[in-house]
Design a protein around this motif. Structure first.
Motif, PDB file in Angstrom:
ATOM      1  N   SER A 164       0.809  -1.212   0.000  1.00 31.45           N
ATOM      2  CA  SER A 164       0.000   0.000   0.000  1.00 31.45           C
ATOM      3  C   SER A 164       0.842   1.262   0.000  1.00 31.45           C
ATOM      4  O   SER A 164       0.465   2.258  -0.607  1.00 31.45           O
ATOM      5  CB  SER A 164      -0.939   0.009   1.199  1.00 31.45           C
ATOM      6  OG  SER A 164      -0.198   0.036   2.393  1.00 31.45           O
ATOM      7  N   HIS A 165       2.003   1.242   0.655  1.00 30.05           N
ATOM      8  CA  HIS A 165       2.807   2.457   0.726  1.00 30.05           C
ATOM      9  C   HIS A 165       3.494   2.770  -0.599  1.00 30.05           C
ATOM     10  O   HIS A 165       3.960   3.880  -0.797  1.00 30.05           O
ATOM     11  CB  HIS A 165       3.832   2.349   1.848  1.00 30.05           C
ATOM     12  CG  HIS A 165       4.904   1.332   1.590  1.00 30.05           C
ATOM     13  ND1 HIS A 165       4.693  -0.015   1.759  1.00 30.05           N
ATOM     14  CD2 HIS A 165       6.173   1.468   1.166  1.00 30.05           C
ATOM     15  CE1 HIS A 165       5.809  -0.662   1.459  1.00 30.05           C
ATOM     16  NE2 HIS A 165       6.715   0.208   1.090  1.00 30.05           N
TER      17      HIS A 165
ATOM     18  N   ASN B  43       1.970   2.450  -3.718  1.00 27.24           N
ATOM     19  CA  ASN B  43       0.978   3.007  -4.633  1.00 27.24           C
ATOM     20  C   ASN B  43      -0.182   3.622  -3.847  1.00 27.24           C
ATOM     21  O   ASN B  43      -1.299   3.117  -3.900  1.00 27.24           O
ATOM     22  CB  ASN B  43       0.437   1.913  -5.568  1.00 27.24           C
ATOM     23  CG  ASN B  43       1.464   1.416  -6.532  1.00 27.24           C
ATOM     24  OD1 ASN B  43       2.164   2.205  -7.132  1.00 27.24           O
ATOM     25  ND2 ASN B  43       1.567   0.112  -6.669  1.00 27.24           N
ATOM     26  N   PRO B  44       0.041   4.724  -3.128  1.00 29.53           N
ATOM     27  CA  PRO B  44      -1.036   5.263  -2.298  1.00 29.53           C
ATOM     28  C   PRO B  44      -2.199   5.828  -3.108  1.00 29.53           C
ATOM     29  O   PRO B  44      -3.308   5.919  -2.593  1.00 29.53           O
ATOM     30  CB  PRO B  44      -0.354   6.351  -1.474  1.00 29.53           C
ATOM     31  CG  PRO B  44       0.848   6.725  -2.257  1.00 29.53           C
ATOM     32  CD  PRO B  44       1.275   5.493  -2.994  1.00 29.53           C
ATOM     33  N   ASP B  45      -1.965   6.186  -4.374  1.00 23.96           N
ATOM     34  CA  ASP B  45      -3.041   6.751  -5.184  1.00 23.96           C
ATOM     35  C   ASP B  45      -3.745   5.709  -6.045  1.00 23.96           C
ATOM     36  O   ASP B  45      -4.687   6.038  -6.759  1.00 23.96           O
ATOM     37  CB  ASP B  45      -2.497   7.859  -6.084  1.00 23.96           C
ATOM     38  CG  ASP B  45      -1.991   9.040  -5.264  1.00 23.96           C
ATOM     39  OD1 ASP B  45      -2.568   9.286  -4.189  1.00 23.96           O
ATOM     40  OD2 ASP B  45      -1.033   9.697  -5.691  1.00 23.96           O
ATOM     41  N   ALA B  46      -3.319   4.448  -5.995  1.00 25.31           N
ATOM     42  CA  ALA B  46      -3.946   3.396  -6.787  1.00 25.31           C
ATOM     43  C   ALA B  46      -5.304   3.038  -6.177  1.00 25.31           C
ATOM     44  O   ALA B  46      -5.478   3.062  -4.965  1.00 25.31           O
ATOM     45  CB  ALA B  46      -3.053   2.160  -6.832  1.00 25.31           C
ATOM     46  N   PRO B  47      -6.272   2.712  -7.013  1.00 23.45           N
ATOM     47  CA  PRO B  47      -7.577   2.289  -6.481  1.00 23.45           C
ATOM     48  C   PRO B  47      -7.453   0.958  -5.738  1.00 23.45           C
ATOM     49  O   PRO B  47      -6.544   0.175  -5.982  1.00 23.45           O
ATOM     50  CB  PRO B  47      -8.448   2.155  -7.730  1.00 23.45           C
ATOM     51  CG  PRO B  47      -7.508   2.062  -8.866  1.00 23.45           C
ATOM     52  CD  PRO B  47      -6.233   2.727  -8.463  1.00 23.45           C
ATOM     53  N   ARG B  48      -8.383   0.720  -4.822  1.00 23.08           N
ATOM     54  CA  ARG B  48      -8.358  -0.483  -4.000  1.00 23.08           C
ATOM     55  C   ARG B  48      -9.670  -1.241  -4.121  1.00 23.08           C
ATOM     56  O   ARG B  48     -10.740  -0.636  -4.143  1.00 23.08           O
ATOM     57  CB  ARG B  48      -8.180  -0.145  -2.516  1.00 23.08           C
ATOM     58  CG  ARG B  48      -6.981   0.692  -2.164  1.00 23.08           C
ATOM     59  CD  ARG B  48      -5.725  -0.111  -2.376  1.00 23.08           C
ATOM     60  NE  ARG B  48      -4.572   0.405  -1.694  1.00 23.08           N
ATOM     61  CZ  ARG B  48      -3.716   1.266  -2.224  1.00 23.08           C
ATOM     62  NH1 ARG B  48      -3.925   1.755  -3.406  1.00 23.08           N
ATOM     63  NH2 ARG B  48      -2.645   1.638  -1.551  1.00 23.08           N
TER      64      ARG B  48
ATOM     65  N   ALA C 299     -11.179   4.617  -3.905  1.00 22.24           N
ATOM     66  CA  ALA C 299     -10.436   5.333  -4.942  1.00 22.24           C
ATOM     67  C   ALA C 299      -8.942   5.409  -4.653  1.00 22.24           C
ATOM     68  O   ALA C 299      -8.136   5.496  -5.572  1.00 22.24           O
ATOM     69  CB  ALA C 299     -11.000   6.740  -5.114  1.00 22.24           C
ATOM     70  N   ASN C 300      -8.555   5.394  -3.370  1.00 19.66           N
ATOM     71  CA  ASN C 300      -7.134   5.478  -3.016  1.00 19.66           C
ATOM     72  C   ASN C 300      -6.923   4.902  -1.620  1.00 19.66           C
ATOM     73  O   ASN C 300      -7.860   4.412  -0.990  1.00 19.66           O
ATOM     74  CB  ASN C 300      -6.639   6.924  -3.097  1.00 19.66           C
ATOM     75  CG  ASN C 300      -7.463   7.858  -2.244  1.00 19.66           C
ATOM     76  OD1 ASN C 300      -8.019   7.472  -1.229  1.00 19.66           O
ATOM     77  ND2 ASN C 300      -7.540   9.110  -2.660  1.00 19.66           N
TER      78      ASN C 300
ATOM     79  N   ALA D 208      -6.182   6.393   1.260  1.00 20.70           N
ATOM     80  CA  ALA D 208      -6.838   7.130   2.348  1.00 20.70           C
ATOM     81  C   ALA D 208      -8.303   6.721   2.486  1.00 20.70           C
ATOM     82  O   ALA D 208      -8.793   6.504   3.601  1.00 20.70           O
ATOM     83  CB  ALA D 208      -6.725   8.628   2.101  1.00 20.70           C
ATOM     84  N   GLU D 209      -8.997   6.594   1.378  1.00 21.36           N
ATOM     85  CA  GLU D 209     -10.399   6.175   1.423  1.00 21.36           C
ATOM     86  C   GLU D 209     -10.521   4.730   1.904  1.00 21.36           C
ATOM     87  O   GLU D 209     -11.422   4.391   2.672  1.00 21.36           O
ATOM     88  CB  GLU D 209     -11.034   6.328   0.049  1.00 21.36           C
ATOM     89  CG  GLU D 209     -12.516   6.036   0.033  1.00 21.36           C
ATOM     90  CD  GLU D 209     -13.133   6.241  -1.335  1.00 21.36           C
ATOM     91  OE1 GLU D 209     -14.166   5.610  -1.585  1.00 21.36           O
ATOM     92  OE2 GLU D 209     -12.579   7.004  -2.143  1.00 21.36           O
TER      93      GLU D 209
END
Length: 97
Positions: free
Chosen positions: A34-35, A37-42, A59-60, A62-63
């Motif tokens: 996760s660290h 690609n923090p902006d990759a969708p999950r 979406a990322n 944080a979400e």
């Protein structure tokens, strides 16, 4: 061998039912941590006792964290930093003469 009884194993397995995890959606054999690609969708997945099934989408990172740990933001309080005044503590450098 020291095998555990089947009933204890079943209890451990059933305790995880409903657990969520976030899996980054990256192409190929790229990094999945996760660290990286923090902006990759999950993809949010839920354990049903036998396999991970699709549960939702984020979406990322944080979400995804807000979905996985909803109570973490409510209980987070800023911690006071330690007050390190002058002293001769065990890990302090000795004064130079």
């Amino acid at each position: 061998m020291d095998d555990e009884p089947l009933s204890q194993w079943a209890e451990r397995r059933d305790a995880r039912i409903g657990q969520l995890r976030a899996v980054p959606l990256v192409t190929g054999d790229g990094p999945r941590a996760s660290h990286l690609n923090p902006d990759a969708p999950r993809a949010i997945q839920r354990w049903n006792g036998h396999l991970w099934e699709a549960h939702g989408f984020a979406a990322n990172l944080a979400e995804a964290r807000r979905i996985l740990f909803p109570h973490a933001e409510a209980t987070a309080t800023p911690e006071a930093s330690p007050n390190l005044g002058p002293g001769t503590g065990r890990h302090r450098k000795p004064p130079t003469p």
